[in-house]
Design an enzyme around this catalytic site. Sequence first.
Site, PDB file in Angstrom:
ATOM      1  N   SER A 142     -16.877 127.571  98.656  1.00  0.00           N
ATOM      2  CA  SER A 142     -17.443 126.858  99.817  1.00  0.00           C
ATOM      3  C   SER A 142     -18.764 127.546 100.134  1.00  0.00           C
ATOM      4  O   SER A 142     -18.990 128.683  99.710  1.00  0.00           O
ATOM      5  CB  SER A 142     -16.489 127.013 101.008  1.00  0.00           C
ATOM      6  N   TYR A 155     -10.768 131.911 106.478  1.00  0.00           N
ATOM      7  CA  TYR A 155     -11.354 131.024 105.468  1.00  0.00           C
ATOM      8  C   TYR A 155     -12.577 131.694 104.833  1.00  0.00           C
ATOM      9  O   TYR A 155     -12.729 131.719 103.601  1.00  0.00           O
ATOM     10  CB  TYR A 155     -11.737 129.709 106.148  1.00  0.00           C
TER      11      TYR A 155
HETATM   12  P1  NAD Z   1      -7.905 118.207 101.354  1.00  0.00           P
HETATM   13  O1  NAD Z   1      -7.070 118.662 102.515  1.00  0.00           O
HETATM   14  O2  NAD Z   1      -8.380 116.797 101.281  1.00  0.00           O
HETATM   15  O3  NAD Z   1      -7.134 118.476  99.987  1.00  0.00           O
HETATM   16  C1  NAD Z   1      -6.477 119.666  99.771  1.00  0.00           C
HETATM   17  C2  NAD Z   1      -5.557 119.498  98.598  1.00  0.00           C
HETATM   18  O4  NAD Z   1      -4.819 120.709  98.427  1.00  0.00           O
HETATM   19  C3  NAD Z   1      -4.521 118.391  98.791  1.00  0.00           C
HETATM   20  O5  NAD Z   1      -4.246 117.781  97.549  1.00  0.00           O
HETATM   21  C4  NAD Z   1      -3.309 119.158  99.291  1.00  0.00           C
HETATM   22  O6  NAD Z   1      -2.084 118.488  99.040  1.00  0.00           O
HETATM   23  C5  NAD Z   1      -3.443 120.414  98.470  1.00  0.00           C
HETATM   24  N1  NAD Z   1      -2.753 121.555  99.036  1.00  0.00           N
HETATM   25  C6  NAD Z   1      -2.821 122.064 100.294  1.00  0.00           C
HETATM   26  N2  NAD Z   1      -1.995 123.101 100.406  1.00  0.00           N
HETATM   27  C7  NAD Z   1      -1.399 123.272  99.200  1.00  0.00           C
HETATM   28  C8  NAD Z   1      -0.439 124.156  98.688  1.00  0.00           C
HETATM   29  N3  NAD Z   1       0.126 125.106  99.450  1.00  0.00           N
HETATM   30  N4  NAD Z   1      -0.042 124.029  97.407  1.00  0.00           N
HETATM   31  C9  NAD Z   1      -0.571 123.058  96.622  1.00  0.00           C
HETATM   32  N5  NAD Z   1      -1.484 122.179  97.050  1.00  0.00           N
HETATM   33  C10 NAD Z   1      -1.886 122.291  98.328  1.00  0.00           C
HETATM   34  O7  NAD Z   1      -9.096 119.253 101.289  1.00  0.00           O
HETATM   35  P2  NAD Z   1     -10.524 119.211 100.582  1.00  0.00           P
HETATM   36  O8  NAD Z   1     -11.534 119.113 101.658  1.00  0.00           O
HETATM   37  O9  NAD Z   1     -10.551 118.260  99.455  1.00  0.00           O
HETATM   38  O10 NAD Z   1     -10.572 120.701 100.055  1.00  0.00           O
HETATM   39  C11 NAD Z   1     -10.434 121.057  98.703  1.00  0.00           C
HETATM   40  C12 NAD Z   1     -11.073 122.410  98.486  1.00  0.00           C
HETATM   41  O11 NAD Z   1     -12.461 122.331  98.779  1.00  0.00           O
HETATM   42  C13 NAD Z   1     -10.504 123.506  99.390  1.00  0.00           C
HETATM   43  O12 NAD Z   1     -10.409 124.717  98.667  1.00  0.00           O
HETATM   44  C14 NAD Z   1     -11.560 123.621 100.470  1.00  0.00           C
HETATM   45  O13 NAD Z   1     -11.581 124.901 101.059  1.00  0.00           O
HETATM   46  C15 NAD Z   1     -12.821 123.348  99.670  1.00  0.00           C
HETATM   47  N6  NAD Z   1     -13.963 122.911 100.462  1.00  0.00           N
HETATM   48  C16 NAD Z   1     -13.917 121.781 101.233  1.00  0.00           C
HETATM   49  C17 NAD Z   1     -15.041 121.409 101.948  1.00  0.00           C
HETATM   50  C18 NAD Z   1     -15.079 120.167 102.790  1.00  0.00           C
HETATM   51  O14 NAD Z   1     -16.066 119.977 103.517  1.00  0.00           O
HETATM   52  N7  NAD Z   1     -14.101 119.296 102.730  1.00  0.00           N
HETATM   53  C19 NAD Z   1     -16.197 122.190 101.908  1.00  0.00           C
HETATM   54  C20 NAD Z   1     -16.196 123.342 101.131  1.00  0.00           C
HETATM   55  C21 NAD Z   1     -15.084 123.684 100.406  1.00  0.00           C
END
Ligand code: NAD
Length: 260
Positions: A142, A155
Amino acid sequence: MLKSKVAVVTGSTSGIGLGIARALAAAGADLMINGFGEAAAIDKLRGEIAAAHGVRVAFSAADLSKPADATGLIEHAMREFGRVDVLVNNAGIQHVAPVHEFPLERWDAVIAINLTAVFLTTRAALPQMLARDWGRIINIASVHGLVASVDKSAYVASKHGVVGFTKGVALETATTGITCNAICPGWVLTPLVQKQIDALAARDKLDPEEARAKLLGEKQPSLEFTTPEELGALAAFLCSDAAAQLSGVALPVDGGWLAR
Ligand code: NAD
């Protein structure tokens, strides 16, 4: 490009992970998807990706907060496909609270899923990548792997840890055909961020559109969300031969967030 290769994408039942899984399937990879969700919806998703790209798609419900499940995910992929060529560590959670009010249980959960699971899946997948002298490890960190924001201590700590771990693995694999990189998205409109938009709307009495604009305006100079499709395209590029010398980097995809 990835025909006869196998990709494991953690947390790929929604959001960024799903965007990356679709892009790797479009490049020809067989897939192991993972995450939470309704069995029927996940089954439909598997069928849809498999049919669209002519690849095999398996699913693991491994809960990455549990060490045995993180290792088990790779073992499951090995049983199913016999190999793991691409590992995308994407699953992640967020908890927002000031440090002095941060519950230890939430801290432990964030570190376990966002950081420890990345170590465990990588440790489990590396030996067979080393044996074939080819592999791609892509860690979804991130912008918070490179800078901080208030109320996100766990985080920010976990994502800085992921960036450091990425560099360590890149050095250990530097003379092999394996690369290890981190992608550092800014705001992406997924369920994880929608929760933060809802909280902002409630706190500042904004309608959803105003809350989205405020969230972007505070951090992301492009005033546009990064999309799962853009991140999928970058992940596919990192798997290509053109990226063979690209290792150990943390790539921001943040509409200029870190340029400020
Ligand atoms: P999201 O909540 O849409 O998806 C998260 C995914 O992880 C889902 O498929 C969920 O079922 C799965 N998950 C959650 N806990 C879990 C566990 N204990 N075991 C297995 N699977 C699990 O989130 P997202 O926004 O798509 O985030 C994905 C990644 O991107 C994360 O690592 C997040 O930190 C990172 N990220 C997101 C953003 C953003 O703006 N959305 C920005 C930077 C980084």
